[in-house]
Design a protein around this motif. Structure first.
Motif, PDB file in Angstrom:
ATOM      1  N   ALA A 265       0.824  -1.205   0.000  1.00 36.61           N
ATOM      2  CA  ALA A 265       0.000   0.000   0.000  1.00 36.61           C
ATOM      3  C   ALA A 265       0.862   1.260   0.000  1.00 36.61           C
ATOM      4  CB  ALA A 265      -0.931  -0.005   1.209  1.00 36.61           C
ATOM      5  N   TYR A 266       1.953   1.261   0.775  1.00 35.04           N
ATOM      6  CA  TYR A 266       2.806   2.449   0.829  1.00 35.04           C
ATOM      7  C   TYR A 266       3.598   2.639  -0.469  1.00 35.04           C
ATOM      8  CZ  TYR A 266       1.722   3.826   5.565  1.00 35.04           C
ATOM      9  OH  TYR A 266       1.067   4.285   6.674  1.00 35.04           O
ATOM     10  N   ILE A 267       3.916   1.560  -1.132  1.00 32.97           N
ATOM     11  CA  ILE A 267       4.563   1.676  -2.451  1.00 32.97           C
ATOM     12  C   ILE A 267       3.588   2.309  -3.453  1.00 32.97           C
ATOM     13  CG2 ILE A 267       5.493   0.348  -4.391  1.00 32.97           C
ATOM     14  CD1 ILE A 267       6.580  -1.639  -2.258  1.00 32.97           C
ATOM     15  N   GLN A 268       2.317   1.874  -3.397  1.00 34.77           N
ATOM     16  CA  GLN A 268       1.302   2.462  -4.264  1.00 34.77           C
ATOM     17  C   GLN A 268       1.096   3.941  -3.930  1.00 34.77           C
ATOM     18  OE1 GLN A 268      -2.163   0.033  -3.720  1.00 34.77           O
ATOM     19  NE2 GLN A 268      -1.343  -1.696  -4.899  1.00 34.77           N
ATOM     20  N   LEU A 269       1.134   4.263  -2.623  1.00 35.90           N
ATOM     21  CA  LEU A 269       0.967   5.655  -2.199  1.00 35.90           C
ATOM     22  C   LEU A 269       2.077   6.529  -2.770  1.00 35.90           C
ATOM     23  CD1 LEU A 269      -0.395   7.863  -0.460  1.00 35.90           C
ATOM     24  CD2 LEU A 269       1.136   7.162   1.409  1.00 35.90           C
ATOM     25  N   ALA A 270       3.309   6.047  -2.723  1.00 37.90           N
ATOM     26  CA  ALA A 270       4.436   6.826  -3.250  1.00 37.90           C
ATOM     27  C   ALA A 270       4.231   7.117  -4.734  1.00 37.90           C
ATOM     28  CB  ALA A 270       5.747   6.070  -3.031  1.00 37.90           C
ATOM     29  N   GLY A 271       3.758   6.125  -5.482  1.00 35.15           N
ATOM     30  CA  GLY A 271       3.485   6.334  -6.904  1.00 35.15           C
ATOM     31  C   GLY A 271       2.405   7.380  -7.115  1.00 35.15           C
ATOM     32  N   GLU A 272       1.358   7.316  -6.301  1.00 31.98           N
ATOM     33  CA  GLU A 272       0.267   8.287  -6.425  1.00 31.98           C
ATOM     34  C   GLU A 272       0.742   9.698  -6.068  1.00 31.98           C
ATOM     35  OE1 GLU A 272      -4.368   8.922  -4.900  1.00 31.98           O
ATOM     36  OE2 GLU A 272      -3.241   7.142  -4.288  1.00 31.98           O
ATOM     37  N   ILE A 273       1.570   9.798  -5.035  1.00 36.90           N
ATOM     38  CA  ILE A 273       2.094  11.106  -4.638  1.00 36.90           C
ATOM     39  C   ILE A 273       2.994  11.685  -5.722  1.00 36.90           C
ATOM     40  CG2 ILE A 273       3.777  12.184  -3.060  1.00 36.90           C
ATOM     41  CD1 ILE A 273       2.417  10.698  -0.778  1.00 36.90           C
ATOM     42  N   LEU A 274       3.823  10.860  -6.327  1.00 37.98           N
ATOM     43  CA  LEU A 274       4.700  11.350  -7.396  1.00 37.98           C
ATOM     44  C   LEU A 274       3.892  11.828  -8.603  1.00 37.98           C
ATOM     45  CD1 LEU A 274       7.622   8.760  -7.219  1.00 37.98           C
ATOM     46  CD2 LEU A 274       7.712  11.187  -6.607  1.00 37.98           C
ATOM     47  N   ARG A 275       2.792  11.158  -8.876  1.00 37.30           N
ATOM     48  CA  ARG A 275       1.927  11.610  -9.979  1.00 37.30           C
ATOM     49  C   ARG A 275       1.285  12.955  -9.643  1.00 37.30           C
ATOM     50  NH1 ARG A 275       0.909   6.025 -10.069  1.00 37.30           N
ATOM     51  NH2 ARG A 275      -0.975   6.232  -8.794  1.00 37.30           N
ATOM     52  N   ARG A 276       0.875  13.116  -8.395  1.00 40.00           N
ATOM     53  CA  ARG A 276       0.324  14.413  -7.979  1.00 40.00           C
ATOM     54  C   ARG A 276       1.391  15.492  -8.012  1.00 40.00           C
ATOM     55  NH1 ARG A 276      -4.275  14.178  -3.231  1.00 40.00           N
ATOM     56  NH2 ARG A 276      -5.527  12.488  -4.125  1.00 40.00           N
ATOM     57  N   GLU A 277       2.606  15.117  -7.671  1.00 42.84           N
ATOM     58  CA  GLU A 277       3.703  16.077  -7.678  1.00 42.84           C
ATOM     59  C   GLU A 277       3.899  16.661  -9.072  1.00 42.84           C
ATOM     60  OE1 GLU A 277       6.451  16.904  -4.880  1.00 42.84           O
ATOM     61  OE2 GLU A 277       4.322  17.000  -4.447  1.00 42.84           O
ATOM     62  N   LYS A 278       3.795  15.825 -10.086  1.00 46.11           N
ATOM     63  CA  LYS A 278       3.948  16.309 -11.460  1.00 46.11           C
ATOM     64  C   LYS A 278       2.861  17.325 -11.787  1.00 46.11           C
ATOM     65  CE  LYS A 278       6.209  12.193 -13.354  1.00 46.11           C
ATOM     66  NZ  LYS A 278       6.114  11.071 -14.331  1.00 46.11           N
ATOM     67  N   LYS A 279       1.637  17.071 -11.307  1.00 46.17           N
ATOM     68  CA  LYS A 279       0.541  18.007 -11.552  1.00 46.17           C
ATOM     69  C   LYS A 279       0.787  19.322 -10.818  1.00 46.17           C
ATOM     70  CE  LYS A 279      -2.996  14.454 -12.312  1.00 46.17           C
ATOM     71  NZ  LYS A 279      -4.280  13.889 -11.824  1.00 46.17           N
ATOM     72  N   PHE A 280       1.262  19.226  -9.558  1.00 49.25           N
ATOM     73  CA  PHE A 280       1.549  20.434  -8.781  1.00 49.25           C
ATOM     74  C   PHE A 280       2.624  21.268  -9.462  1.00 49.25           C
ATOM     75  CE2 PHE A 280       0.181  18.224  -4.602  1.00 49.25           C
ATOM     76  CZ  PHE A 280      -1.136  18.648  -4.798  1.00 49.25           C
ATOM     77  N   MET A 281       3.676  20.596  -9.911  1.00 51.30           N
ATOM     78  CA  MET A 281       4.784  21.311 -10.538  1.00 51.30           C
ATOM     79  C   MET A 281       4.343  21.958 -11.844  1.00 51.30           C
ATOM     80  SD  MET A 281       7.126  20.962  -8.329  1.00 51.30           S
ATOM     81  CE  MET A 281       8.596  21.538  -9.160  1.00 51.30           C
ATOM     82  N   ALA A 282       3.502  21.234 -12.604  1.00 54.15           N
ATOM     83  CA  ALA A 282       2.997  21.788 -13.868  1.00 54.15           C
ATOM     84  C   ALA A 282       2.128  23.010 -13.613  1.00 54.15           C
ATOM     85  CB  ALA A 282       2.219  20.716 -14.624  1.00 54.15           C
ATOM     86  N   ALA A 283       1.283  22.932 -12.574  1.00 59.88           N
ATOM     87  CA  ALA A 283       0.412  24.053 -12.230  1.00 59.88           C
ATOM     88  C   ALA A 283       1.217  25.267 -11.791  1.00 59.88           C
ATOM     89  CB  ALA A 283      -0.562  23.645 -11.126  1.00 59.88           C
ATOM     90  N   ASN A 284       2.275  25.021 -10.996  1.00 61.74           N
ATOM     91  CA  ASN A 284       3.133  26.118 -10.535  1.00 61.74           C
ATOM     92  C   ASN A 284       3.872  26.761 -11.697  1.00 61.74           C
ATOM     93  OD1 ASN A 284       2.378  25.741  -7.886  1.00 61.74           O
ATOM     94  ND2 ASN A 284       4.117  24.395  -7.397  1.00 61.74           N
ATOM     95  N   THR A 285       4.295  25.943 -12.658  1.00 62.95           N
ATOM     96  CA  THR A 285       4.995  26.463 -13.830  1.00 62.95           C
ATOM     97  C   THR A 285       4.079  27.371 -14.635  1.00 62.95           C
ATOM     98  OG1 THR A 285       6.377  24.483 -13.937  1.00 62.95           O
ATOM     99  CG2 THR A 285       6.272  25.848 -15.911  1.00 62.95           C
ATOM    100  N   GLN A 286       2.798  26.969 -14.780  1.00 60.21           N
ATOM    101  CA  GLN A 286       1.833  27.770 -15.523  1.00 60.21           C
ATOM    102  C   GLN A 286       1.561  29.104 -14.832  1.00 60.21           C
ATOM    103  OE1 GLN A 286      -1.623  25.339 -16.063  1.00 60.21           O
ATOM    104  NE2 GLN A 286      -0.668  24.036 -17.619  1.00 60.21           N
TER     105      GLN A 286
END
Length: 289
Positions: A265-286
């Motif tokens: 479950a924690y391995i899956q969580l890390a993957g989900e967090i990294l995917r959200r991180e990409k969205k956060f970074m993209a939003a901040n860049t915009q």
């Protein structure tokens, strides 16, 4: 360091000598917080940090809880502590030098200490008391992520963490009183955002100690998802004995028993967090553009 033969294969694929990051940069700063105790906060901090290391990230875990459970859960002996999170707050310790290597490749911990118990009183009269942690962490460091394990209360230590970090991860136990106090936490985060840290956000709400055999767990999970919507992670952490056993061996569950449901479950969580991180970074860049 754990013997290579006992490490999960994913850690053996890390580049040689890939401990701290070779390049200095301002890391992503995350706090794991809930003023309610016993919700899996420290377990989340330890295993999330470990899972991020498993995919090649360099992580500093700061134990800001005077109880020091994150430190002992990673096998740090009290006698071996030279610098602690107390020194980060009051002695301007360098996070790049104060981090202690753990049994997990790429994971460093800045331990708690007994001095942290009195930090709350010392901070009351300290200059710029809310910004102590921010001023030491918002600098180029050899880590990709800094994760702060907060104490189970909304005190000046937790306030320092909120002022310092980019986002807050909120573990929430699947029990009857789960939502009690959560509104207080979200209001505190909003106040910190308005007054001290305009970029602060809730990264996500994490459902923990989920028991599929218990109807109450499903009811609580549904209520939380209705209230918080997409802020709630899709990953759910199950109630799992391996997650409880691992700290007594000074190991994250992901290394203690990677095949356990809790570790998965924690391995899956890390993957989900990294995917959200990409969205956060993209939003901040915009926003910057």
């Amino acid at each position: 360091m754990v013997k290579k033969s006992t490490l999960p294969k994913v850690f053996l694929r890390r580049p040689k000598n890939k401990g701290k990051s070779a390049t200095l940069k301002i890391p992503r700063l995350l706090a794991v917080a809930n003023q309610k105790g016993g919700v899996g906060k420290t377990t989340t901090a330890i295993n999330l940090a470990t899972a991020l290391c498993a995919v090649g990230k360099s992580v500093l875990l700061i134990d800001l809880d005077p109880q020091g459970n994150a430190s002992t859960g990673l096998g740090v002996r009290r006698s071996a502590i030279r610098k602690s999170s107390y020194d980060l707050l009051f002695e301007n310790a360098n996070p790049a030098e104060a981090g202690v290597a753990t049994k997990v490749p790429g994971l460093y911990v800045l331990p708690s200490s007994i001095h942290l118990s009195g930090a709350e009183i010392e901070l009351v009269t300290a200059e710029r008391r809310e910004f102590r942690l921010r001023e030491t962490l918002r600098q180029p460091l050899p880590y990709d992520y800094v994760i702060i394990d907060c104490p189970p209360s909304l005190n000046l230590l937790t306030l320092n963490a909120f002022v310092a970090v980019d986002s807050v991860i909120v573990p929430l136990q699947c029990e009857f009183y789960a939502l009690e106090g959560l509104s207080h936490l979200t209001k505190t985060i909003e106040r910190v955002k308005r007054t001290y840290n305009p970029n602060l956000s809730i990264h996500g709400v994490l459902l923990t100690m989920y028991d599929r055999r218990n109807n109450l767990s499903a009811m609580v999970a549904d209520d939380v998802r209705k209230y918080f919507g997409e802020t709630v992670y899709k990953t759910v952490i199950p109630r799992n004995v391996r997650l409880s056993e691992a700290p007594s061996f000074g190991l994250p569950a992901i290394i203690y028993d990677m095949k356990s449901p809790g570790a998965h479950a924690y391995i899956q969580l890390a993957g989900e967090i990294l995917r959200r991180e990409k969205k956060f970074m993209a939003a901040n860049t915009q926003q910057v553009a």
